[in-house]
Structure formats: structure tokens, C-alpha cells
Design a protein around this motif. Structure first.
Motif, PDB file in Angstrom:
ATOM      1  N   ALA A  25       0.817  -1.209   0.000  1.00 13.25           N
ATOM      2  CA  ALA A  25       0.000   0.000   0.000  1.00 13.25           C
ATOM      3  C   ALA A  25       0.849   1.257   0.000  1.00 13.25           C
ATOM      4  CB  ALA A  25      -0.929   0.000   1.211  1.00 13.25           C
ATOM      5  N   SER A  26       2.093   1.155   0.449  1.00 18.49           N
ATOM      6  CA  SER A  26       2.974   2.327   0.500  1.00 18.49           C
ATOM      7  C   SER A  26       3.779   2.504  -0.781  1.00 18.49           C
ATOM      8  CB  SER A  26       3.938   2.206   1.684  1.00 18.49           C
ATOM      9  OG  SER A  26       4.767   1.061   1.539  1.00 18.49           O
ATOM     10  N   ALA A  27       3.687   1.570  -1.716  1.00 20.17           N
ATOM     11  CA  ALA A  27       4.477   1.646  -2.933  1.00 20.17           C
ATOM     12  C   ALA A  27       3.915   2.690  -3.885  1.00 20.17           C
ATOM     13  CB  ALA A  27       4.510   0.285  -3.625  1.00 20.17           C
ATOM     14  N   GLU A  28       4.801   3.315  -4.636  1.00 19.52           N
ATOM     15  CA  GLU A  28       4.353   4.222  -5.676  1.00 19.52           C
ATOM     16  C   GLU A  28       3.665   3.439  -6.790  1.00 19.52           C
ATOM     17  OE1 GLU A  28       7.644   6.491  -7.084  1.00 19.52           O
ATOM     18  OE2 GLU A  28       7.493   7.959  -5.476  1.00 19.52           O
ATOM     19  N   ALA A  29       2.846   4.160  -7.546  1.00 21.16           N
ATOM     20  CA  ALA A  29       2.150   3.524  -8.655  1.00 21.16           C
ATOM     21  C   ALA A  29       3.131   3.118  -9.746  1.00 21.16           C
ATOM     22  CB  ALA A  29       1.101   4.475  -9.226  1.00 21.16           C
ATOM     23  N   THR A  30       2.861   2.016 -10.379  1.00 19.41           N
ATOM     24  CA  THR A  30       3.582   1.654 -11.593  1.00 19.41           C
ATOM     25  C   THR A  30       2.821   2.234 -12.770  1.00 19.41           C
ATOM     26  OG1 THR A  30       4.510  -0.390 -10.702  1.00 19.41           O
ATOM     27  CG2 THR A  30       4.302  -0.248 -13.081  1.00 19.41           C
ATOM     28  N   ILE A  31       3.436   3.167 -13.467  1.00 17.73           N
ATOM     29  CA  ILE A  31       2.802   3.859 -14.593  1.00 17.73           C
ATOM     30  C   ILE A  31       3.452   3.364 -15.873  1.00 17.73           C
ATOM     31  CG2 ILE A  31       2.452   6.094 -15.699  1.00 17.73           C
ATOM     32  CD1 ILE A  31       2.421   7.307 -12.871  1.00 17.73           C
ATOM     33  N   SER A  32       2.639   2.993 -16.833  1.00 19.31           N
ATOM     34  CA  SER A  32       3.151   2.413 -18.069  1.00 19.31           C
ATOM     35  C   SER A  32       2.269   2.827 -19.236  1.00 19.31           C
ATOM     36  CB  SER A  32       3.191   0.887 -17.964  1.00 19.31           C
ATOM     37  OG  SER A  32       1.883   0.378 -17.759  1.00 19.31           O
ATOM     38  N   ASP A  33       2.683   2.416 -20.437  1.00 22.57           N
ATOM     39  CA  ASP A  33       1.871   2.579 -21.651  1.00 22.57           C
ATOM     40  C   ASP A  33       1.518   4.036 -21.933  1.00 22.57           C
ATOM     41  OD1 ASP A  33       0.757  -0.455 -22.397  1.00 22.57           O
ATOM     42  OD2 ASP A  33       1.285  -0.171 -20.309  1.00 22.57           O
ATOM     43  N   VAL A  34       2.405   4.964 -21.580  1.00 27.36           N
ATOM     44  CA  VAL A  34       2.157   6.382 -21.856  1.00 27.36           C
ATOM     45  C   VAL A  34       2.166   6.588 -23.364  1.00 27.36           C
ATOM     46  CG1 VAL A  34       2.972   8.742 -21.511  1.00 27.36           C
ATOM     47  CG2 VAL A  34       3.192   7.052 -19.660  1.00 27.36           C
ATOM     48  N   PHE A  35       1.171   7.307 -23.858  1.00 31.76           N
ATOM     49  CA  PHE A  35       1.003   7.470 -25.307  1.00 31.76           C
ATOM     50  C   PHE A  35       0.414   8.849 -25.573  1.00 31.76           C
ATOM     51  CE2 PHE A  35      -1.187   6.792 -29.404  1.00 31.76           C
ATOM     52  CZ  PHE A  35      -0.178   6.166 -30.137  1.00 31.76           C
ATOM     53  N   LEU A  36       0.974   9.553 -26.561  1.00 30.05           N
ATOM     54  CA  LEU A  36       0.506  10.894 -26.916  1.00 30.05           C
ATOM     55  C   LEU A  36      -0.413  10.801 -28.123  1.00 30.05           C
ATOM     56  CD1 LEU A  36       0.855  13.871 -26.055  1.00 30.05           C
ATOM     57  CD2 LEU A  36       2.663  14.051 -27.784  1.00 30.05           C
ATOM     58  N   ASN A  37      -1.608  11.376 -28.004  1.00 30.01           N
ATOM     59  CA  ASN A  37      -2.625  11.315 -29.053  1.00 30.01           C
ATOM     60  C   ASN A  37      -2.896  12.709 -29.605  1.00 30.01           C
ATOM     61  OD1 ASN A  37      -4.038   8.414 -28.194  1.00 30.01           O
ATOM     62  ND2 ASN A  37      -3.369   9.609 -26.432  1.00 30.01           N
ATOM     63  N   VAL A  38      -3.427  12.783 -30.812  1.00 34.63           N
ATOM     64  CA  VAL A  38      -3.876  14.062 -31.351  1.00 34.63           C
ATOM     65  C   VAL A  38      -5.065  14.562 -30.536  1.00 34.63           C
ATOM     66  CG1 VAL A  38      -3.083  13.602 -33.702  1.00 34.63           C
ATOM     67  CG2 VAL A  38      -5.419  12.974 -33.034  1.00 34.63           C
ATOM     68  N   GLY A  39      -5.316  15.866 -30.613  1.00 35.39           N
ATOM     69  CA  GLY A  39      -6.492  16.439 -29.985  1.00 35.39           C
ATOM     70  C   GLY A  39      -7.521  16.823 -31.024  1.00 35.39           C
ATOM     71  N   ALA A  40      -8.550  17.525 -30.582  1.00 36.90           N
ATOM     72  CA  ALA A  40      -9.618  17.932 -31.488  1.00 36.90           C
ATOM     73  C   ALA A  40      -9.117  18.925 -32.526  1.00 36.90           C
ATOM     74  CB  ALA A  40     -10.777  18.534 -30.698  1.00 36.90           C
ATOM     75  N   ASP A  41      -8.074  19.691 -32.186  1.00 37.53           N
ATOM     76  CA  ASP A  41      -7.417  20.570 -33.147  1.00 37.53           C
ATOM     77  C   ASP A  41      -5.976  20.747 -32.682  1.00 37.53           C
ATOM     78  OD1 ASP A  41      -7.350  22.559 -31.144  1.00 37.53           O
ATOM     79  OD2 ASP A  41      -9.233  23.423 -31.821  1.00 37.53           O
ATOM     80  N   GLU A  42      -5.231  21.639 -33.356  1.00 35.13           N
ATOM     81  CA  GLU A  42      -3.807  21.761 -33.063  1.00 35.13           C
ATOM     82  C   GLU A  42      -3.521  22.375 -31.695  1.00 35.13           C
ATOM     83  OE1 GLU A  42      -4.939  25.198 -35.864  1.00 35.13           O
ATOM     84  OE2 GLU A  42      -5.410  23.077 -35.574  1.00 35.13           O
ATOM     85  N   SER A  43      -4.524  22.930 -31.027  1.00 36.39           N
ATOM     86  CA  SER A  43      -4.318  23.503 -29.700  1.00 36.39           C
ATOM     87  C   SER A  43      -4.480  22.462 -28.588  1.00 36.39           C
ATOM     88  CB  SER A  43      -5.306  24.655 -29.463  1.00 36.39           C
ATOM     89  OG  SER A  43      -6.623  24.171 -29.249  1.00 36.39           O
ATOM     90  N   GLN A  44      -4.691  21.199 -28.950  1.00 34.35           N
ATOM     91  CA  GLN A  44      -4.900  20.159 -27.957  1.00 34.35           C
ATOM     92  C   GLN A  44      -4.017  18.934 -28.240  1.00 34.35           C
ATOM     93  OE1 GLN A  44      -9.004  18.983 -27.651  1.00 34.35           O
ATOM     94  NE2 GLN A  44      -9.743  21.050 -27.243  1.00 34.35           N
ATOM     95  N   ARG A  45      -3.703  18.221 -27.192  1.00 36.50           N
ATOM     96  CA  ARG A  45      -3.159  16.869 -27.280  1.00 36.50           C
ATOM     97  C   ARG A  45      -3.881  16.053 -26.203  1.00 36.50           C
ATOM     98  NH1 ARG A  45      -1.331  19.418 -30.803  1.00 36.50           N
ATOM     99  NH2 ARG A  45       0.829  19.621 -31.526  1.00 36.50           N
ATOM    100  N   ALA A  46      -3.969  14.752 -26.414  1.00 35.93           N
ATOM    101  CA  ALA A  46      -4.492  13.861 -25.387  1.00 35.93           C
ATOM    102  C   ALA A  46      -3.377  12.912 -24.960  1.00 35.93           C
ATOM    103  CB  ALA A  46      -5.690  13.076 -25.901  1.00 35.93           C
TER     104      ALA A  46
END
Length: 839
Positions: free
Chosen positions: A232-253
Motif C-alpha cells: 500500500a505504500s508503494a508508488e504507482a507503476t505507470i506504463s503505456d504512456v502514449f501521446l494522441n492528437v487532440g480535437a485541433d492543433e491547440s490540444q493533445r491527449a
């Protein structure tokens, strides 16, 4: 049986990446890591191959036969005393314990065939148990499991399903026995997470159903490698980070996986403000939507908004409570002409996963190295070979570019059988109805706008071509006038020449979709699926045109003509041979059995596409799609005899009369109260504040570009005028005299709908405009100067004027004639922007 934990220790991070894949990734990607948060402890696994005994049933008989509860066999009190008992791993290939692919060994031979023949046993059942204490459960955040299987697998804990792989066909079973899965080759390996809430003090039961995909499958395999608690004290394991396009050029997901059930977010800051991985206090935070992923972890999606051109941003994901990922950097490109990379089926796992990954990493490295200013990557689909295989997703996500270049992915036929696709990728404007074949599979048509191009993606796994057509009609009707080009993309190529070209489903799509593309004035269609490069002739509906003209160089569509391009494999995982028959729609076709990618350059007048072989960067094909400039409305000629004459009785305007101060008088609009502002309209980006000049430069959303809005600065609202932004949505306003130091809100509004857009900015001192400039009620300049400066708060805060920001150039009071000319030019610009490509 009860399992006694052993002293064996396994790494706490995700274990699904095989050693060969880890070597490929480390060599090709360098410092970029899929797993970013180290564990503080190494817990003892509760289940392992070496220590765990399983009761198992291999007769093909339903263990719950005669029960009203089909899952009674997964319950704690189920009697499995008549089942066989052994330790893993379990399997068979051709009835023997040898020859299993992927380097996997069989410790316990399973009975592969039903009695008296060579028909495969459809389903196998396994049960084991473990004793736990209340103290143990209280100290765990989650449990991580690592399994290998062939062909399909479902895992239950105390009667509750926790994960299923390739199990979509099971819903059609009557009872528990049947064929399911994907017999793609070697066994698959996956990691998933179990919520401790499913466990209790005392004896807990783990049950597994293992399926053959068909009666003639060559092999069967199951191994439960480990089940390991997470402190319970361990940090989260974060994986599979991925950058996606947004609705227009002013956004990213941004999308990612985490083994924590806590709320997580994405943080964004200007790269220049991030020092040693430490984000500034004013970094923007974007909350994520989340859910339970198919592998038992939690998926997260967050949308980054308020981005400005030509700016370097840094981002990370996670939380203060559970820890953060490493920091990633992406850059937004300048407005105007732009490029993107088009790639076909990476399909990691169609060959050997590590080899496919190496080819995919090489392609992305070559493409981004050759075209470092590219804006995004468009994938034609089939990112992986097996829809639920997380090892294959690790391969697709291995290139560092998947975290620094936004991707627009299509869903392929190999992606659709699991929800994993829509958990890994956060595409914008996804339809809730169009492109959704059923609730069990991923999908949804979507669209986005980048610069002057409207992109529409179909989930072509949904065979409802009429539904796709209706979706495209609606999007174009609502947003077509915002773009000069329209590009449609989907996976199943309708104009290809290899193995799938004559498939019945492709023939149907070929008859139904191209007439719609021509009807809707689409310029270009980008596809995949057939693992071969093909460029069509210009197509008028289903009819090839200009077939007697040279195929290299430039093609200029007329009327309803559309160009179609099919991409070859981008990883080298699989290729298809060109068929020997003649296809009258094919202008260029190429199969050199080497990975390809296409660089696409988009300008106002052309789309230039050059396709390369990854291995040596030799050109496979190049073509430019061009068209004449849009027709425009000519300005009014005052000497034209048809122009109505000026009424001579109208008194001339006194040139000595000063212009009306838009900040004073009874006709000023009424400010919308700050209490009525919503996050939906928090779309204004303040890109620079020049306190010396007393000006502010901001960018409005694309839909408001050129619109005349009433501008107010708050807290006590002061009217700044109704200046329109330029064609890129940029405008500069003059600040009122005496505006205090601190945070202020800028609101653009109309009488009809209230607040259209708003954002915040900061002043470090009381504003004191230069002598001769308008005071508290002064109008904005409306110059639309594009500073190219960024914001560290996703549109909510700004720094002082960035280096290189343009100085304010508006005059204090324009002569009336010049003002009239500016109004005329602004109106003409709006007319030009609104025109579609053809009259």
C-alpha cells in the motif's frame, strides 16, 4: 489445494515484456522507459509456477453441468476432489509435451484430444487456493499477476471474473465448454492487476478457464507464472504512456496505464520552466477519465488544452499521492503549412514480437529523424496482431516517438476484438453510435481538425457503410467550412492489389464507400490492411479517370475525383504478394518486402506524398495532389458604374470628429458575470503580456477566428472593444490604464450566447499605458500579432512577454478611411476562409 508462499522473489515492475523485447527496446529507445516508477519493496509471490499445485479438468465436460449457476465451478465450496492435480506449466502440442513455440516448456502434459479421435478438447478448467490474513490484505494496494496462455484465458477470483483474454466468443456459449480465442501462433504472455477487495481473510480460490480456438488447433498452453502483492505504500507503476492528437492543433491527449486505483492527472508546463524534472508551481493540471483496463490495471485519458504554436512543452502523468511518470517533451509546430507521417500495419506479433518491435522502432526512428518537424503520425490500423495481447502493445509503444509525437490511430481488424484499443488510445470526437459494431468490441468513428485539414476516421470493422457515410456527412456539414482539405482514413483498403483485394467484404466496401467519398468532396483517402503499397488513379466514385496520363508527378482532381493510397507494413511483421490479375484502379503498386512509411506535406494548394523504404530511405513513390486556389469574392470597385452612388444629400463626416471611445457611452455591452463562466468555454490562450507596451496577445479557438467579440477584462469588468482576431485566431488588445497587479480574467462574449471564450493572465505591476494611448475604456488594437510565445498553464496563466514577441503596432486612433478599409479587408478574409474548395 492450498498454496504456501515461497521465498522466491520477482521484480515488482510489470513482467510481461520478454527479455528479447527488453533488449530491443533498451537498444533502440535509449533512456525512454515504459515503466517509470520504481517499487520500494520486493514482495514474496503468492503463486508461482514452481510452488503452486492446481486441480484441473481436461475431459471437455462442463464442471457446472446440472447447476443453475454456470460459474459454480469457480466458488470456494466447489468440490474438485475428483479432478487431477499437478504443478504447471500445462500444455500439449500435437498430443506431446515437446515442440511448444516461443521457448515455452511443458511440465504437465494435458490431454489434447477428446477420447477416440483427434478433435481438440475445447476447454480446460483449473483451480487453486491461497490462505491470507486480514493483516496481509490491509497492507496491499493491489496484486499483479503474470500468465502465459494459448489460445484464450479467463481468470476468476472467488467467483468473480478479473480478466479475460481473447474471450469475446465465450458470450455465445451455452454453459462453459466451447472453442474461443485466436490461434495466432505461439503462446501469449500478459500481466494483469487484481483488486484486494476481491479477497478475504482465510481461503481464497483462483479459477482459470483455458480455451482452444478451434477443434484442429495444434497446441494448448497455460502457466500462472506469479501472483505478487503490491504494498500500500508503494508508488504507482505507470506504463503505456502514449501521446494522441487532440480535437485541433491547440490540444493533445495523453493515455496511460497505472496499477493504482487512485485519481491521477496529467501535468503540463513550458519546457523552459522545468528544471531537473521539477515542474513549476504554476504547471497546469488536467484530470483524467479512467476505468479498469482489460489487464486489470486502470487506464487513464487526459486532454491537454490551450497549446500555442511553436512551443516546447513538458508533461508527466500520475499524482502527488502515488508518484509520477518520467517527464516527456513535445513541440507544437508553426501555423500554416505542415507535414505528417502516414504508416501502415505495424501489427506487432504477426511475426516474432521482438523482431517486429525492432522493425517498428527503426521505422519511427528513421522517419522522425528525417522529418523532425512533422506534426503527427497517422496509423492505418492493426497496431497489434492480437487485440488483447499486452506484450504486443508494449512493442507498439516501444518507440520513444509514441510519447513525443501525437498519433492518430485507426482501428484495424486485429485491434477490434478487445477493449484494449480504446483504453490505450484516446482519439478525439469519437462517435457513440457510428462505427460501433457491438458492446464487446472497441470502435467508434471520429474526427479532428489540424490547421486547414479535416480528418475523418471510420472504424471499418463495422460493416455499416451507410452509417459511416451519415457520420461523414454530419461532420462535414458542421465543420467542412473550417478546412480547405478533407482526408478520410480507415483500415480496410478498398483499392488494393494483394491478398485481401478480392475478399467479399472488401468488394462490398469498394462498391459502397467510394461513391460517398466523391459525393462529399473528399480529397484523399488513406488505408491499410493489405500489407502492400498501392496508389490509385483519381477515382470518380468507382470509376478510374485520367488513366492515360503519366502516373508520376502531379495529379489535379476535377469535380468529384478522389485519390486513394494504401500503406505497406511499417514494421516488416507481414507482407502480402501482389495478385496476378489486373486492377484497373491501380496506378502504382509496389511490394519489395521491406518496411515503408510516407511523408505527407500539406499546403494551401497541394498535398505532396513521398513514400520511403525504411531500410535505405529509397523512394518507393511520390505524388502531389493539387488543386487551384479557392474562388474568392472580389472587393467592391468604387469606380464600378453598378455600385450604388453615394447619396449627395447625406452630410459628410466631419474628419475632425474624434472616434467614439468604445469603452464609454450608453451603448456599451453588458459584461457576463464571472460566476457564469464554465470550463467548456475556458478555451482562450493568452500567449503574451507586454506590460511595457500595455498590450496583451491572445488566441481564440478556430471556430471563433475572425469573429468580432466584445472583450472584457475582469475582476471589475472593463470593456476593451469588439476587435476580431486574425485568420489564425490571434489578436492583440490594449490593457486599460490602472489595471492592478495580479491575476485577471479576459472574456470574449456576444449578446446572443454570452461568454464564447475566456482565459486568465497575470500582471506583475499596475498597468500604465504609454502616453497618448487609450485609457481604461480603450479599444484593443486587433493587430493579431502572433508572438509564438507559450503558456505554462494550459491557457490559465502566462509569463511576461516571451523573447522574440512582437511589439504592439496598432495606432491610437485610425483615420476613418483607413478604419473602413480594415473592416472591408477583415470581411473579405472571412469570406475567403468560409469558401469550400469547389464552387
Amino acid at each position: 489445494m492450498t498454496t504456501t508462499p515461497t521465498a522466491a522473489r520477482r521484480p515488482r515492475h510489470r513482467a510481461r515484456v520478454a527479455a528479447a523485447l527488453l533488449l530491443v527496446t533498451a537498444t533502440a529507445v535509449g533512456a525512454t522507459s515504459t515503466v517509470t516508477s520504481a517499487r520500494a519493496d520486493d514482495a514474496v509471490p503468492l503463486l508461482t509456477t514452481e510452488s503452486t499445485a492446481w486441480s484441473y479438468l481436461e475431459t471437455g465436460v462442463d464442471p457446472s453441468a446440472g447447476s443453475t449457476d454456470p460459474l459454480s465451478w469457480t466458488a470456494d465450496d466447489f468440490d474438485d476432489s475428483q479432478w487431477k492435480n499437478a504443478q504447471g506449466s500445462f500444455g500439449a502440442k500435437g498430443g506431446k509435451a515437446t515442440g511448444m513455440g516461443g521457448g515455452y516448456a511443458v511440465d504437465t502434459l494435458l490431454q489434447q484430444y477428446l477420447p477416440g479421435g483427434t478433435v481438440d478438447v475445447p476447454t480446460y478448467f483449473f483451480r487453486s487456493s491461497l490462505e491470507l490474513t486480514a493483516d496481509q490484505l490491509a497492507g496491499w494496494k493491489s496484486l499483479t499477476a503474470d500468465v502465459v496462455y494459448d489460445d484464450a484465458l479467463v481468470v476468476y477470483v472467488n467467483g468473480t471474473k478479473v480478466v479475460g483474454y481473447e474471450d469475446s466468443r465465450i458470450a455465445d456459449f451455452e454453459g462453459n465448454v466451447g472453442y474461443a480465442g485466436d490461434g495466432g501462433g505461439d503462446p501469449d504472455r500478459s500481466t494483469f492487476t487484481i483488486d484486494p477487495a476481491l479477497l478475504h481473510a482465510g481461503e481464497n480460490t483462483v479459477s482459470v478457464a483455458l480455451y482452444q480456438d478451434r477443434s484442429t488447433s495444434s497446441d494448448i498452453y497455460f502457466d500462472f507464472l506469479s501472483l505478487t502483492p503490491v504494498s500500500a505504500s508503494a508508488e504507482a507503476t505507470i506504463s503505456d504512456v502514449f501521446l494522441n492528437v487532440g480535437a485541433d492543433e491547440s490540444q493533445r491527449a495523453v493515455s496511460w496505464y497505472s496499477d493504482s486505483t487512485s485519481a491521477e492527472e496529467a501535468q503540463l508546463a513550458l519546457t523552459k520552466d522545468v528544471t531537473g524534472g521539477v515542474f513549476p508551481a504554476r504547471a497546469s493540471s488536467f484530470a483524467s477519465t479512467s476505468g479498469v483496463a482489460t489487464d486489470g490495471q486502470n487506464w487513464h485519458h487526459a486532454t491537454l488544452t490551450g497549446l500555442v504554436p511553436s512551443t516546447s512543452y513538458s508533461y508527466r502523468v500520475g499524482s502527488d499521492a502515488d508518484g509520477w511518470s518520467e517527464t516527456y517533451v513535445f513541440e507544437t509546430q508553426a501555423t500554416g503549412d505542415y507535414g505528417f507521417l502516414f504508416i501502415g500495419d505495424a501489427q506487432i506479433g504477426a511475426g516474432e514480437t521482438a523482431r517486429d518491435t525492432a522493425g517498428w522502432v527503426e521505422t519511427m526512428g528513421k522517419a522522425s529523424g528525417e522529418f523532425p518537424d512533422t506534426s503527427f503520425v497517422l496509423s492505418a490500423g492493426d497496431q497489434v496482431n492480437t487485440a488483447s495481447n499486452e506484450l504486443q502493445y508494449d512493442g507498439f509503444l516501444a518507440p520513444s516517438q509514441t510519447k513525443t509525437l501525437p498519433f492518430a490511430t485507426n482501428i484495424g481488424n486485429h485491434d477490434v476484438a478487445s477493449k484494449a484499443y480504446e483504453q490505450h488510445f484516446a482519439m478525439p470526437n469519437v462517435s457513440e453510435t457510428a462505427g460501433r459494431p457491438d458492446a464487446a468490441r472497441a470502435g467508434g468513428d471520429y474526427w479532428f481538425i489540424y490547421q486547414d485539414t479535416l480528418y475523418i476516421s471510420f472504424n471499418s470493422n463495422d460493416r455499416d457503410d451507410a452509417g459511416h457515410a451519415d457520420f461523414a456527412r454530419k461532420v462535414i456539414a458542421e465543420h467542412g467550412d473550417e478546412a480547405r482539405w478533407t482526408i478520410v482514413t480507415f483500415h480496410h483498403s478498398v483499392y488494393s492489389v494483394a491478398s485481401h483485394a478480392t475478399d467479399g467484404d472488401i468488394v462490398t466496401r469498394r462498391a459502397e464507400l467510394p461513391p460517398v467519398m466523391s459525393e462529399l468532396d473528399v480529397d484523399l483517402v488513406l488505408m491499410g490492411h493489405d500489407h502492400v503499397y498501392v496508389r490509385s488513379y483519381l477515382m470518380s466514385g468507382t470509376t478510374p479517370v485520367h488513366t492515360d496520363e503519366p502516373v508520376d508527378g502531379t495529379v489535379a482532381p476535377e469535380g468529384d475525383e478522389v485519390l486513394y493510397v494504401t500503406a505497406n507494413s511499417s514494421s516488416g511483421s507481414k507482407y502480402y504478394d501482389i495478385q496476378s490479375q489486373d486492377f484497373d484502379f491501380s496506378a502504382v503498386q509496389n511490394q519489395e518486402y521491406t518496411p515503408n512509411f510516407t511523408n505527407v506535406e500539406v499546403t494551401a494548394d497541394s498535398i505532396a506524398m513521398t513514400t520511403y523504404r525504411t531500410t535505405d530511405m529509397a523512394v518507393v513513390d511520390e505524388v502531389t495532389l493539387s488543386r487551384p486556389a479557392d474562388p474568392t469574392e472580389p472587393p467592391v470597385d468604387p469606380t464600378d458604374p453598378t455600385t450604388p452612388p453615394v447619396d449627395p444629400t447625406t452630410p459628410p463626416v466631419d474628419p475632425t470628429t474624434p472616434p467614439v471611445d468604445p469603452g464609454t457611452g450608453d451603448e456599451d455591452p453588458t459584461a457576463v458575470p464571472l460566476s457564469e463562466l464554465t470550463e467548456a468555454t475556458h478555451t482562450l490562450v493568452v500567449t503574451a503580456v507586454d506590460e511595457a507596451e500595455g498590450t496583451l496577445t491572445a488566441t481564440v479557438p478556430r471556430r471563433l477566428a475572425g469573429a468580432a467579440l466584445d472583450w472584457f477584462v475582469h475582476s471589475e469588468p472593463v470593456y476593451l472593444g469588439d476587435d476580431p482576431s486574425d485568420d489564425d485566431g490571434v489578436l492583440t488588445l490594449r490593457l486599460p490604464e490602472g489595471l492592478g497587479a495580479g491575476t485577471h480574467t479576459l472574456v470574449g462574449q456576444t449578446d446572443a450566447t454570452g461568454a464564447e471564450t475566456w482565459g486568465t493572465f497575470e500582471l506583475t505591476a499596475v498597468s500604465d499605458p504609454l502616453p497618448g494611448t487609450p485609457g481604461a475604456g480603450g479599444a484593443g488594437s486587433g493587430t493579431g500579432a502572433d508572438t509564438g510565445a507559450g503558456t505554462s498553464a494550459g491557457g490559465s496563466t502566462t509569463t511576461a512577454q516571451a523573447d522574440g514577441a512582437l511589439a504592439f503596432t496598432g495606432s491610437d486612433a485610425l483615420p476613418l478611411a483607413a478604419g473602413a478599409l480594415l473592416v472591408l479587408l477583415a470581411g473579405l478574409a472571412l469570406v475567403i476562409r468560409a469558401r469550400r474548395r469547389r464552387a
